[in-house]
Every structure is written in C-alpha cells, then in structure tokens.
Design a protein around this motif. Structure first.
Motif, PDB file in Angstrom:
ATOM      1  N   SER A  42       0.795  -1.226   0.000  1.00 17.38           N
ATOM      2  CA  SER A  42       0.000   0.000   0.000  1.00 17.38           C
ATOM      3  C   SER A  42       0.830   1.280   0.000  1.00 17.38           C
ATOM      4  CB  SER A  42      -0.925   0.004   1.225  1.00 17.38           C
ATOM      5  OG  SER A  42      -0.156  -0.039   2.420  1.00 17.38           O
ATOM      6  N   SER A  43       2.103   1.189   0.323  1.00 19.92           N
ATOM      7  CA  SER A  43       2.912   2.400   0.496  1.00 19.92           C
ATOM      8  C   SER A  43       3.554   2.904  -0.783  1.00 19.92           C
ATOM      9  CB  SER A  43       3.995   2.145   1.558  1.00 19.92           C
ATOM     10  OG  SER A  43       3.406   1.883   2.810  1.00 19.92           O
ATOM     11  N   PHE A  44       3.287   2.272  -1.906  1.00 24.38           N
ATOM     12  CA  PHE A  44       3.872   2.709  -3.166  1.00 24.38           C
ATOM     13  C   PHE A  44       3.448   4.145  -3.471  1.00 24.38           C
ATOM     14  CE2 PHE A  44       3.661   2.713  -7.957  1.00 24.38           C
ATOM     15  CZ  PHE A  44       5.034   2.764  -8.141  1.00 24.38           C
ATOM     16  N   GLY A  45       4.442   5.015  -3.684  1.00 24.98           N
ATOM     17  CA  GLY A  45       4.156   6.409  -3.988  1.00 24.98           C
ATOM     18  C   GLY A  45       3.908   7.274  -2.774  1.00 24.98           C
ATOM     19  N   CYS A  46       4.101   6.730  -1.571  1.00 26.15           N
ATOM     20  CA  CYS A  46       3.890   7.491  -0.341  1.00 26.15           C
ATOM     21  C   CYS A  46       5.177   7.489   0.487  1.00 26.15           C
ATOM     22  CB  CYS A  46       2.744   6.905   0.479  1.00 26.15           C
ATOM     23  SG  CYS A  46       1.142   6.988  -0.336  1.00 26.15           S
ATOM     24  N   GLN A  47       5.557   8.658   0.964  1.00 27.08           N
ATOM     25  CA  GLN A  47       6.738   8.793   1.804  1.00 27.08           C
ATOM     26  C   GLN A  47       6.345   9.509   3.090  1.00 27.08           C
ATOM     27  OE1 GLN A  47       9.660   7.516   1.150  1.00 27.08           O
ATOM     28  NE2 GLN A  47       9.370   6.941  -0.998  1.00 27.08           N
ATOM     29  N   THR A  48       6.991   9.140   4.183  1.00 27.00           N
ATOM     30  CA  THR A  48       6.713   9.816   5.449  1.00 27.00           C
ATOM     31  C   THR A  48       7.922  10.630   5.890  1.00 27.00           C
ATOM     32  OG1 THR A  48       7.500   7.974   6.824  1.00 27.00           O
ATOM     33  CG2 THR A  48       5.171   7.956   6.177  1.00 27.00           C
ATOM     34  N   THR A  49       7.630  11.656   6.666  1.00 28.54           N
ATOM     35  CA  THR A  49       8.691  12.454   7.266  1.00 28.54           C
ATOM     36  C   THR A  49       8.477  12.468   8.771  1.00 28.54           C
ATOM     37  OG1 THR A  49       9.907  14.545   7.079  1.00 28.54           O
ATOM     38  CG2 THR A  49       7.499  14.686   7.141  1.00 28.54           C
ATOM     39  N   MET A  50       9.470  12.894   9.510  1.00 33.08           N
ATOM     40  CA  MET A  50       9.418  12.834  10.968  1.00 33.08           C
ATOM     41  C   MET A  50       8.237  13.619  11.525  1.00 33.08           C
ATOM     42  SD  MET A  50      12.293  13.950  13.793  1.00 33.08           S
ATOM     43  CE  MET A  50      13.464  12.675  13.331  1.00 33.08           C
ATOM     44  N   SER A  51       7.533  13.012  12.455  1.00 35.44           N
ATOM     45  CA  SER A  51       6.437  13.716  13.118  1.00 35.44           C
ATOM     46  C   SER A  51       7.006  14.798  14.033  1.00 35.44           C
ATOM     47  CB  SER A  51       5.604  12.734  13.948  1.00 35.44           C
ATOM     48  OG  SER A  51       4.635  13.429  14.708  1.00 35.44           O
ATOM     49  N   PRO A  52       6.532  16.029  13.902  1.00 37.17           N
ATOM     50  CA  PRO A  52       7.041  17.107  14.755  1.00 37.17           C
ATOM     51  C   PRO A  52       6.382  17.082  16.138  1.00 37.17           C
ATOM     52  CG  PRO A  52       5.524  17.996  13.130  1.00 37.17           C
ATOM     53  CD  PRO A  52       5.613  16.518  12.863  1.00 37.17           C
ATOM     54  N   LEU A 107      11.872  17.623   7.088  1.00 40.85           N
ATOM     55  CA  LEU A 107      11.020  17.611   5.896  1.00 40.85           C
ATOM     56  C   LEU A 107      11.839  17.928   4.650  1.00 40.85           C
ATOM     57  CD1 LEU A 107       8.271  17.455   4.484  1.00 40.85           C
ATOM     58  CD2 LEU A 107       7.875  19.840   5.169  1.00 40.85           C
ATOM     59  N   LYS A 108      12.722  18.905   4.751  1.00 39.32           N
ATOM     60  CA  LYS A 108      13.580  19.243   3.616  1.00 39.32           C
ATOM     61  C   LYS A 108      14.464  18.058   3.231  1.00 39.32           C
ATOM     62  CE  LYS A 108      13.877  24.248   4.485  1.00 39.32           C
ATOM     63  NZ  LYS A 108      14.785  25.355   4.915  1.00 39.32           N
ATOM     64  N   ASP A 109      14.939  17.332   4.240  1.00 42.13           N
ATOM     65  CA  ASP A 109      15.762  16.155   3.962  1.00 42.13           C
ATOM     66  C   ASP A 109      14.949  15.080   3.243  1.00 42.13           C
ATOM     67  OD1 ASP A 109      18.396  14.794   4.415  1.00 42.13           O
ATOM     68  OD2 ASP A 109      17.096  13.364   5.444  1.00 42.13           O
ATOM     69  N   THR A 110      13.674  14.943   3.603  1.00 40.49           N
ATOM     70  CA  THR A 110      12.791  14.009   2.896  1.00 40.49           C
ATOM     71  C   THR A 110      12.664  14.410   1.432  1.00 40.49           C
ATOM     72  OG1 THR A 110      11.556  13.555   4.929  1.00 40.49           O
ATOM     73  CG2 THR A 110      10.471  13.018   2.843  1.00 40.49           C
ATOM     74  N   PHE A 111      12.521  15.697   1.180  1.00 37.75           N
ATOM     75  CA  PHE A 111      12.459  16.182  -0.204  1.00 37.75           C
ATOM     76  C   PHE A 111      13.756  15.864  -0.960  1.00 37.75           C
ATOM     77  CE2 PHE A 111       9.248  19.469   1.308  1.00 37.75           C
ATOM     78  CZ  PHE A 111       8.195  18.893   0.611  1.00 37.75           C
ATOM     79  N   ARG A 112      14.889  16.039  -0.277  1.00 31.86           N
ATOM     80  CA  ARG A 112      16.176  15.829  -0.943  1.00 31.86           C
ATOM     81  C   ARG A 112      16.452  14.367  -1.243  1.00 31.86           C
ATOM     82  NH1 ARG A 112      17.962  20.047   2.738  1.00 31.86           N
ATOM     83  NH2 ARG A 112      18.472  18.437   4.291  1.00 31.86           N
ATOM     84  N   THR A 113      15.915  13.462  -0.432  1.00 28.54           N
ATOM     85  CA  THR A 113      16.358  12.073  -0.510  1.00 28.54           C
ATOM     86  C   THR A 113      15.300  11.063  -0.942  1.00 28.54           C
ATOM     87  OG1 THR A 113      15.842  11.724   1.843  1.00 28.54           O
ATOM     88  CG2 THR A 113      18.081  12.471   1.298  1.00 28.54           C
ATOM     89  N   CYS A 114      14.026  11.358  -0.782  1.00 23.79           N
ATOM     90  CA  CYS A 114      13.002  10.309  -0.909  1.00 23.79           C
ATOM     91  C   CYS A 114      12.018  10.485  -2.049  1.00 23.79           C
ATOM     92  CB  CYS A 114      12.217  10.190   0.400  1.00 23.79           C
ATOM     93  SG  CYS A 114      13.236   9.773   1.832  1.00 23.79           S
TER      94      CYS A 114
END
Length: 450
Positions: free
Chosen positions: A154-164, A204-211
């Motif tokens: 189910s996670s295809f195309g979905c990425q998570t970032t750290m919960s603040p 979140l920015k790191d998620t954009f850069r890497t995932c």
C-alpha cells in the motif's frame, strides 16, 4: 452476542475492556448499557458524535426525511444536497467552494489523494509519521502507524517524514504548541525563533532531498494528529511545510476528520489555527454525528481535473445524509458548541494538567478545545511509555466508575479524550475525579507489586 461476534464478525474488529461493554441507548454526552448503567462518554464513538447522542434536532430532521425520501442517486436534483453543499461551503474560506460528498473519512482521503495526483500529474504523496488517514488500500499508504498497515503493497508512492512531536520527538519544549498546556520539557527557543520547528522543517527538507522526485503530488496532514493522541506540531511548522510543498508543485491536503466542526474551539477548522489555507480539505466523523457521511472540499480547478473522466459515488450526498449533515451544522451554531469546546476544553486541559503534576505516570497533557491526549509514562524523565497492559487496567477502572475513554499512541499509551461537544464543566469535574481515583489505584497496585 459474544458468540455471534466470534462466529460472524470479522476478528480484525476488536472490543475494549475485559468484559465488553454492551450499550443500549445514548443521550447527548451519556451512554447507557443494557442493565441501565450510565457512562460519561469521553470518546464519542471515536470523535464522531459531535453534537451529542440522539440530539433532538438531528433526530427530528432525520425522522422527517425518512418519511419523505431516503435515497435517490446524485444524478438527479434534490433539495438536500444543494442546500447542504452551499451551507458547508459557506463555512470554508475562498477558494475552497466545491464539495464532493462521500461516506467515510477513508473514502474522502482516498479521493483527495486521487485529486492531487490527477491535478498535478505527479505521483508522490508525503505524510507525517504517526498520522492516520484511513484503512483502505490507498489511504494505508500515507497512514504511518505500524499496527494499522497490512502487508499489501500500500505504500507505493507514499513517503513519510518525521512527526514534529514536541513531547516524544527529539526536539520540543515549553513554548512550542498552540495549547493552554505545554510540555514540561525545557525549551531552547529564542523569543523570535522556534528551535524545534526549525529542526522538524529540516527533516522535511531532507525528505524532499532524498526520498521523492523534484515534483510531488501533495502533502497530507491532520492539523492535530488524532489516533496517536492529540499530537500537536510546533507553531509555524505547518505553514512552512505548505510553502515547501507548493514550491515542488504539490497540493496541500488538510485531514479534518477529527479536528473539524469546531472541536478545537478557537476555529471551526483545525487548519485555521495554523494560519494556512489548504488546497483540499477532507472531513468525516462529526460531519454526520454518527451518520455515515464525509466530504472533500477543494477549489474549482482541482475539482475540474477530476471531471476528465467519470467519477461517481452512489450514496454520497443522498437526501438522508445531507439532511442529517445540515441539521448537525444548525445544532453546532444554535447550541454554541464551538464556544463550548473552547471554554470547557480549556478547563478540562488545565484540570488534567493538575493530574500530570500530581502523578509520575502522567507524562504529558496536550490538545486544544475538546481534542485532548493524556500520555502515560513509566517515569517523566525518560518518557518511557507505560506498558499497554497497565494503561488498559486504568481504562477498565475508569469504565467501572462511569467514564468511557479511548486509547491511542504508537505504544497504546495515550488516553484519547474527544467527547461530544456538549459536555459541561460539571462533567469535567466528574471525569477528573474518576481519572484521579484510577491513577491512585494504579499507583497502589504498583507499590504492592514492588
């Protein structure tokens, strides 16, 4: 009933309590079991019964419509869907004026993700860890709580970032969240800058850069995370996150399934407390006060993108659902329930905070309005979660004394307090007394065990 449940009801549907609660009747903030015992309902059918069980106005409207027209598909004109769509849209800011009615929160979030992908022609969706957006195959992707996810791709195309999360996360302190009660952690923020917010934005920015690719379809977030126990973000986080998402071509989806319809007290919608306007808003639960309905509201150009091909819902917006929804909106306004959420909710938060100061096992009290989390810990210093078996015992004690409450959190360690929005300060006093007694009993059990 227990026998039938074992044989004929899906085993994935669990019940609370050692002896399952057999409920018979409800009235406003109260529930009654089959033997006539009365319980103060602090969970509201999982934050769903907003205006009160069997609210007279909603009940009367439903009964009247039942005698007139139950269902006809939305391919025909009928007054309730148009009256309700106009009334609902009037409560949202520009340009959020196009309404698509569905039957559940999962379905609404499923549709919102589809809209985001069709409109942007991008695919990746980002969500926050600890979020819950539904249990359908599509919405299981952004949902980021392990025990709600199935091994079904189910996670295809979905990425998570750290919960603040300013209590359990690596950063956070005593000035971070928009709540009458702050975490007891020390704050390293300066007067004009939130250190925790900046650190979580960097994640979140790191998620954009890497995932994800350079262009994404969207970002989905609850204004306050519900299932993990009213987790609140540092002030300013969501506003900066929305900006970053839009810079990458994505749309911003606000999941108001638990936060909407005045529950946070300060605003009708949770996103308004963050100073943002999303591109798509999803809502369910309190929208129908327990009647199965939900909605997606968006701006015209996003809605138009979905019209490239046929997209249809047989039951969404049927006459009975829309009549109920309209009566719910009337009851919220006429009964002053948003104001009640602010006043009674603030009172409840401050009273629960006194219990946090009194008991070592109460690590955090948080929330806004009548959306509250009480996080249980082994000790405050380490923030180690109280074992879920012990939390269950406290919950059982509360039930035996006449209070029903929910549970959530990644470790099932957080009490979820989301009552019907009509509760009173007298109800709060009763609930706090019950929690105090239950916590005291637990401490006595712990001392006896040692």
């Amino acid at each position: 009933m227990v026998k039938i449940r074992k044989q004929n009801i899906s085993p994935s549907l669990f019940t609370f309590y050692k002896k399952p609660l057999l409920l018979h009747q409800g009235h406003m903030q109260w529930l009654f079991d089959f033997e006539g015992r009365r319980y103060l309902d602090l969970f509201a059918g999982i934050a769903t019964v907003g205006v009160g069980h069997c609210h007279p106005k909603v009940t009367a409207a439903a009964r009247k419509q039942l005698g007139r027209l139950w269902h006809t598909s939305n391919i025909y004109l009928h007054p309730p869907i148009h009256e309700y769509a106009e009334k609902l849209a009037s409560l949202l800011p520009e340009p959020l004026k196009v309404v698509y009615l569905t039957n559940s929160g999962s379905e609404a979030n499923d549709l919102a993700m589809l809209m985001a992908r069709v409109f942007t022609r991008n695919f990746d969706i980002i969500s926050l860890r600890g979020c819950y957006h539904g249990g359908s195959l599509y919405t299981m992707g952004p949902t980021a709580i392990g025990h709600y996810k199935q091994a079904a791709g189910s996670s295809f195309g979905c990425q998570t970032t750290m919960s603040p999360d300013v209590f359990r996360g690596p950063w956070g302190g005593s000035h971070c969240r928009d709540s009458p009660v702050q975490t007891i952690r020390k704050c390293t923020c300066s007067p004009d800058s939130c250190h925790a917010k900046n650190q979580y934005v960097e994640q979140l920015k790191d998620t954009f850069r890497t995932c994800v690719p350079k262009a994404i379809a969207g970002f989905i977030a609850e204004p306050i995370q519900g299932v993990v126990g009213a987790v609140q973000y540092p002030k300013g986080f969501l506003k900066e996150a929305y900006q970053l998402v839009r810079e990458r071509g994505g749309v911003c989806i606000a999941d108001e399934v638990q936060t909407g319809f005045g529950r946070t007290g300060s605003h009708f919608w949770g996103f308004q407390g963050h100073g943002v306007v999303p591109d798509i808003v999803t809502m369910a639960k309190s929208i129908g006060n327990g009647f199965p309905m939900a909605a997606v509201v968006t701006r015209a150009e996003i809605a138009s993108a979905l019209a490239q091909n046929l997209h249809f819902n047989t039951y969404g917006g049927n006459p009975l659902a829309c009549t109920v929804g309209s009566a719910v909106l009337d009851a919220i306004e006429e009964d002053g329930l948003q104001k009640n959420c602010k006043e009674v909710g603030t009172y409840m938060l401050l009273e629960f905070a006194k219990l946090r100061d009194q008991f070592e096992i109460v690590g955090d009290v948080r929330g806004k309005g009548l959306l509250i989390g009480i996080e249980m810990v082994t000790d405050k210093e380490t923030r180690e979660p109280l074992p879920h078996e012990e939390v269950a015992e406290i919950m059982e004690d509360c039930k035996d004394m006449g209070v029903i409450v929910g549970r959530g959190g990644l470790f099932f360690q957080t009490f979820r307090v989301k009552p019907p929005m009509c509760i009173t300060k007298e109800d709060v006093d009763f609930a706090v007394a019950v929690f105090r007694a239950a916590f005291t009993r637990h401490m006595e059990r712990r001392a006896a065990a040692n």
